[in-house]
Design an enzyme around this catalytic site. Structure first.
Site, PDB file in Angstrom:
ATOM      1  N   LYS A  65     -10.975  12.413   4.843  1.00  0.00           N
ATOM      2  CA  LYS A  65     -10.858  12.466   6.495  1.00  0.00           C
ATOM      3  C   LYS A  65      -9.824  13.763   6.688  1.00  0.00           C
ATOM      4  O   LYS A  65     -10.058  14.284   7.711  1.00  0.00           O
ATOM      5  CB  LYS A  65     -10.055  11.326   6.996  1.00  0.00           C
ATOM      6  CG  LYS A  65     -11.294  10.082   7.089  1.00  0.00           C
ATOM      7  CD  LYS A  65     -10.720   9.164   7.747  1.00  0.00           C
ATOM      8  CE  LYS A  65     -12.027   7.965   7.794  1.00  0.00           C
ATOM      9  NZ  LYS A  65     -11.656   6.711   8.799  1.00  0.00           N
ATOM     10  N   ASP A 101     -12.339   7.289  15.191  1.00  0.00           N
ATOM     11  CA  ASP A 101     -11.587   6.045  14.646  1.00  0.00           C
ATOM     12  C   ASP A 101     -10.544   5.706  15.774  1.00  0.00           C
ATOM     13  O   ASP A 101     -10.311   4.432  15.864  1.00  0.00           O
ATOM     14  CB  ASP A 101     -10.866   6.551  13.628  1.00  0.00           C
ATOM     15  CG  ASP A 101     -11.860   6.467  12.264  1.00  0.00           C
ATOM     16  OD1 ASP A 101     -12.731   5.876  12.392  1.00  0.00           O
ATOM     17  OD2 ASP A 101     -11.524   7.095  11.415  1.00  0.00           O
ATOM     18  N   ALA A 126      -1.153   4.726   4.156  1.00  0.00           N
ATOM     19  CA  ALA A 126      -0.637   5.723   4.835  1.00  0.00           C
ATOM     20  C   ALA A 126      -1.845   6.754   4.407  1.00  0.00           C
ATOM     21  O   ALA A 126      -1.446   8.111   4.704  1.00  0.00           O
ATOM     22  CB  ALA A 126       0.760   6.535   4.287  1.00  0.00           C
ATOM     23  N   ASN A 149       4.189   2.249   2.519  1.00  0.00           N
ATOM     24  CA  ASN A 149       3.177   2.816   1.754  1.00  0.00           C
ATOM     25  C   ASN A 149       3.754   2.391   0.251  1.00  0.00           C
ATOM     26  O   ASN A 149       4.897   2.875   0.018  1.00  0.00           O
ATOM     27  CB  ASN A 149       2.861   4.034   2.192  1.00  0.00           C
ATOM     28  CG  ASN A 149       1.567   4.517   1.191  1.00  0.00           C
ATOM     29  OD1 ASN A 149       0.353   3.650   1.332  1.00  0.00           O
ATOM     30  ND2 ASN A 149       1.521   5.582   0.463  1.00  0.00           N
TER      31      ASN A 149
END
Length: 264
Positions: A65, A101, A126, A149
């Site tokens: 992404k 999203d 993350a 994370n």
């Protein structure tokens, strides 16, 4: 026939082709939607295929992404703010990167009638979808966002874009109202997120962005300790609806049949 594609790695779990092809058939659109597992070195060629209209639209999932962005001509405002792209299309000879999203997550939360205003949220992970969730949470006026994370450096890098995030050590449990699993832990049914669930308490919202499998160990443990649980199915459906509208100028109906399609 026009061709649409979702790319990621892994990609086997993706139900995007099932959903999009259902809508394509329903609205009698001459097109097909497929999934493809790719590597980083495939991204440039895929964008070239969009430019040459061999592919007419792309969905992007983990872990591309962010890494897809350098190959794109232009980002929408929301994709630029989140630095995350999950939908790509060609317009006026430019390759546009968009983000559905954020809208998908907002609509999913609204559907379950959960008011996030002034709530404290703990996000686990993350990666790709997290900037979109953070941005959506800000829009919905949460009071505090903790971020944890496994690799702390990735969480700190995300904080550079969202200064209000408080990064905490993996495994630490602050006081919160909502916990969101945005890691890939759970795609494999045997995977477990090692948290001290006894220390979390009850009456929280456990939200998992994973929708396949529908019941991860994270959600199972949340339910065991008397918490409300939701998987990412409706977020997945809503982000797909928004992408479908971008490509075809049709907002497909989300009815019981659509939702049940993903249960089969």
């Amino acid at each position: 026939m026009k061709k649409y594609l979702v790319i990621g790695n892994p990609i086997d779990h993706s139900l995007s082709p099932l959903l999009h092809n259902y809508w394509l058939k329903k609205y009698r659109i001459e097109a097909i939607y497929k999934k493809s597992e790719v590597e980083n070195n495939d991204l440039e060629k895929i964008i070239t295929d969009v430019r040459e209209e061999k592919i007419h639209g792309l969905n992007i999932t983990v872990p591309f992404k962010k890494t897809i962005i350098p190959y794109i001509d232009c980002l929408t405002d929301i994709a630029n703010i989140t630095k995350s792209v999950n939908t790509i299309y060609k317009k006026n000879n430019q390759i546009i990167g968009d983000n559905t999203d954020v809208g998908g997550f907002e609509l999913a939360i609204k559907k379950i009638k959960y008011d996030l205003k002034n709530k404290t949220v703990l996000i686990l992970g993350a990666g790709g979808v997290v900037p979109s969730i953070v941005y959506a949470l800000k829009k919905m006026e949460v009071s505090k966002i903790f971020l944890s994370n496994r690799t702390r450096e990735k969480a700190e890098n995300l904080r550079k874009d969202f200064k209000e995030l408080e990064v905490i050590k993996w495994g630490d449990i602050p006081i919160f109202d909502v916990i969101i699993n945005a890691t890939s832990l759970g795609l494999n049914i045997s995977e477990v997120i090692n948290l001290d669930y006894n220390n979390i308490g009850k009456n929280k919202l456990f939200y998992d962005v994973i929708y396949n499998p529908p019941q991860t160990n994270f959600l199972t443990m949340g339910k065991k300790f008397d918490n409300r649980t939701e998987n990412g199915k409706m977020m997945f459906i809503y982000q797909a609806q928004l992408a479908f509208n971008i490509w075809h100028n049709i907002s497909p109906q989300i009815d019981t049949e659509t939702i049940n399609l993903l249960n089969s």
